[in-house]
Design a protein around this motif. Structure first.
Motif, mmCIF file in Angstrom:
data_model
loop_
_atom_site.group_PDB
_atom_site.id
_atom_site.type_symbol
_atom_site.label_atom_id
_atom_site.label_comp_id
_atom_site.label_asym_id
_atom_site.label_seq_id
_atom_site.Cartn_x
_atom_site.Cartn_y
_atom_site.Cartn_z
ATOM 1 N N HIS A 268 44.429 45.875 40.653
ATOM 2 C CA HIS A 268 43.893 44.568 41.018
ATOM 3 C C HIS A 268 42.603 44.714 41.814
ATOM 4 O O HIS A 268 42.474 45.623 42.642
ATOM 5 C CB HIS A 268 44.909 43.786 41.845
ATOM 6 C CG HIS A 268 46.086 43.306 41.051
ATOM 7 N ND1 HIS A 268 47.171 44.120 40.760
ATOM 8 C CD2 HIS A 268 46.359 42.102 40.475
ATOM 9 C CE1 HIS A 268 48.050 43.435 40.054
ATOM 10 N NE2 HIS A 268 47.587 42.221 39.868
ATOM 11 N N SER A 272 39.694 39.951 44.885
ATOM 12 C CA SER A 272 40.208 38.789 44.161
ATOM 13 C C SER A 272 41.524 39.173 43.506
ATOM 14 O O SER A 272 41.536 39.882 42.496
ATOM 15 C CB SER A 272 39.206 38.307 43.103
ATOM 16 O OG SER A 272 39.750 37.249 42.336
ATOM 17 N N ASP A 274 43.603 37.789 41.637
ATOM 18 C CA ASP A 274 43.959 37.285 40.311
ATOM 19 C C ASP A 274 43.191 37.971 39.189
ATOM 20 O O ASP A 274 43.367 37.642 38.015
ATOM 21 C CB ASP A 274 43.735 35.773 40.244
ATOM 22 C CG ASP A 274 44.562 35.037 41.285
ATOM 23 O OD1 ASP A 274 45.685 35.498 41.567
ATOM 24 O OD2 ASP A 274 44.082 34.029 41.834
ATOM 25 N N VAL A 275 42.346 38.935 39.526
ATOM 26 C CA VAL A 275 41.598 39.717 38.537
ATOM 27 C C VAL A 275 42.108 41.154 38.587
ATOM 28 O O VAL A 275 42.262 41.732 39.666
ATOM 29 C CB VAL A 275 40.084 39.676 38.832
ATOM 30 C CG1 VAL A 275 39.305 40.566 37.862
ATOM 31 C CG2 VAL A 275 39.572 38.232 38.753
ATOM 32 N N LYS A 289 42.122 38.037 33.891
ATOM 33 C CA LYS A 289 42.299 37.072 34.975
ATOM 34 C C LYS A 289 43.587 36.295 34.730
ATOM 35 O O LYS A 289 43.872 35.878 33.602
ATOM 36 C CB LYS A 289 41.132 36.097 35.073
ATOM 37 C CG LYS A 289 41.280 35.173 36.295
ATOM 38 C CD LYS A 289 40.106 34.259 36.505
ATOM 39 C CE LYS A 289 40.317 33.438 37.785
ATOM 40 N NZ LYS A 289 39.246 32.460 38.001
ATOM 41 N N GLU A 291 45.761 32.976 35.365
ATOM 42 C CA GLU A 291 45.577 31.556 35.666
ATOM 43 C C GLU A 291 46.928 30.972 36.063
ATOM 44 O O GLU A 291 47.914 31.102 35.330
ATOM 45 C CB GLU A 291 45.037 30.823 34.432
ATOM 46 C CG GLU A 291 43.766 31.419 33.845
ATOM 47 C CD GLU A 291 42.528 31.071 34.641
ATOM 48 O OE1 GLU A 291 42.643 30.254 35.582
ATOM 49 O OE2 GLU A 291 41.454 31.609 34.316
ATOM 50 N N LEU A 315 38.809 38.866 30.159
ATOM 51 C CA LEU A 315 37.430 38.645 30.572
ATOM 52 C C LEU A 315 36.464 39.593 29.867
ATOM 53 O O LEU A 315 35.335 39.215 29.523
ATOM 54 C CB LEU A 315 37.292 38.824 32.089
ATOM 55 C CG LEU A 315 38.119 37.888 32.970
ATOM 56 C CD1 LEU A 315 37.933 38.253 34.433
ATOM 57 C CD2 LEU A 315 37.733 36.428 32.737
ATOM 58 N N VAL A 358 34.026 34.318 37.971
ATOM 59 C CA VAL A 358 35.277 34.103 37.221
ATOM 60 C C VAL A 358 36.335 33.461 38.123
ATOM 61 O O VAL A 358 36.263 33.538 39.336
ATOM 62 C CB VAL A 358 35.822 35.444 36.648
ATOM 63 C CG1 VAL A 358 34.816 36.003 35.691
ATOM 64 C CG2 VAL A 358 36.173 36.417 37.737
#
Length: 358
Positions: A268, A272, A274-275, A289, A291, A315, A358
């Protein structure tokens, strides 16, 4: 502007060949240096320190060790010392001061067989509580170590008498958001994923993803459990929403068939959660990513809350090698900078652009 131009790009910034098989690479925190761990053809272990200088990778130091080294972590060390903990093929856990690494500052015979995976928490300002190291081994055990105590683990998760000893391939800390709570997740060769609660010394949850579990990682170690990614031998990974645990269904998840072969690692982005990046057996990297859904939990017909899985978007992806990319580590200091190693006996420094968009 086309949408492809606004996406993150994965750029190969620097590349160097190595004279040994590299199994793991890690950035040294607060520096432009990284460590490569592996074994020489003659069967000994090696720690190499490299530095990124003017766009090129320069060898700074090479240390030969008696046993091949499989894995390493800075996670239980302070920013002042930046000691690396390593697991080797002989089952040893060693902690090295890279400034004076002739002998380890801590050493213990941790396992009867190879240490496949290692993680640390409580150092580097990440995670509350004591500095601890977790090791997972081919001998089927998962052990937690406090480097301030000698010779014995503070926790030992092993099969019950009569149970089959599965090869533990991967371990990771999470849920270290206060002084008392902490969890360890472990993945095994038969697809088992087990979550151990260290506060209560109990198995909190388990599932099976049908193929050998190559890597597990929480999106962040130092928060109340949020998400967990587990990658598998057959090119599929699973993202579990760890916020709501249903008493029978466990945690909600979404899975993706991403690579044509083994997904060796997931990492990770530190800036961030969530990426994340997955590394593939066919020499490729995929940037993802996560969501979140509109609601992260919902009640069933009996009024019991359960989690709701989100969705995944790809991505970017890139092929770097014809050989498996076995390890990857994001720089904790500079967003988008990462280092990865492959079985083509090389290490690459990459820059991922436009992550802020993003």
């Amino acid at each position: 502007m086309s949408s492809s131009l606004s996406k993150p790009q994965i750029i190969a910034h620097a590349h160097t060949g190595l004279n040994f098989t590299v199994f793991d690479c890690k950035w040294i925190p607060c520096s432009a240096k990284f460590v490569c761990l592996g074994n020489f053809p003659r069967g000994t272990g090696v720690i190499q320190i490299h530095e990124l200088q003017h766009g090129e990778v320069q060898l700074v130091k090479e240390l030969e060790k008696p046993k091949p080294i499989k894995c390493g972590t800075f996670g239980a060390s302070s920013l002042q010392t930046r000691h690396i903990a390593t697991g080797d093929f002989d089952g040893n856990l060693n902690i090295w001061n890279l400034e004076a690494a002739d002998v380890p500052v801590y050493s213990v015979k941790a396992h009867k067989e190879i240490v496949n995976s290692i993680d640390g928490v409580g150092g580097l300002g990440i995670g509350e509580g004591a500095p601890e190291i977790v090791t997972g081994s081919r001998d089927g055990t998962v052990k937690v170590w406090d480097p301030r105590q000698r010779d014995w683990p503070v926790a030992n998760m092993e099969p019950l008498e009569g149970e089959t000893r599965r090869d533990c391939w991967t371990v990771a800390f999470g849920h270290a958001f206060n002084q008392e709570d902490r969890c360890v997740c472990a993945g095994y060769d038969n697809g088992d994923v087990k979550l151990f609660d260290l506060r209560n010394m109990s198995l909190r949850w388990e599932t099976n993803i049908k193929n050998g579990v190559c890597c597990v990682e929480f999106d962040r170690k130092d928060i109340n459990m949020n998400k967990l990614v587990a990658t598998s031998l057959e090119g599929r990974f699973h993202v579990f929403d760890m916020r709501t645990q249903h008493h029978t269904k466990g945690f909600a998840s979404v899975s993706e068939k991403a690579h044509k072969s083994t997904i060796w690692q997931v990492r990770h982005l530190p800036q961030s959660r969530d990426v994340f990046m997955t590394t593939g057996g066919s020499g490729n990297l995929h940037l993802w990513k996560y969501e979140y859904p509109a609601q992260r939990s919902e009640k069933d017909c009996e009024g019991v809350a359960g989690g709701v899985a989100g969705s995944l978007s790809l991505l970017q992806n890139v092929t770097l090698s014809t050989q498996p990319i076995t390890s990857l580590d994001w720089s904790p200091d500079k967003q988008g900078l990462c280092v990865c190693s492959a079985f083509d006996q090389s290490v690459r420094v990459l820059i991922v652009t436009k992550l802020n968009t993003v």
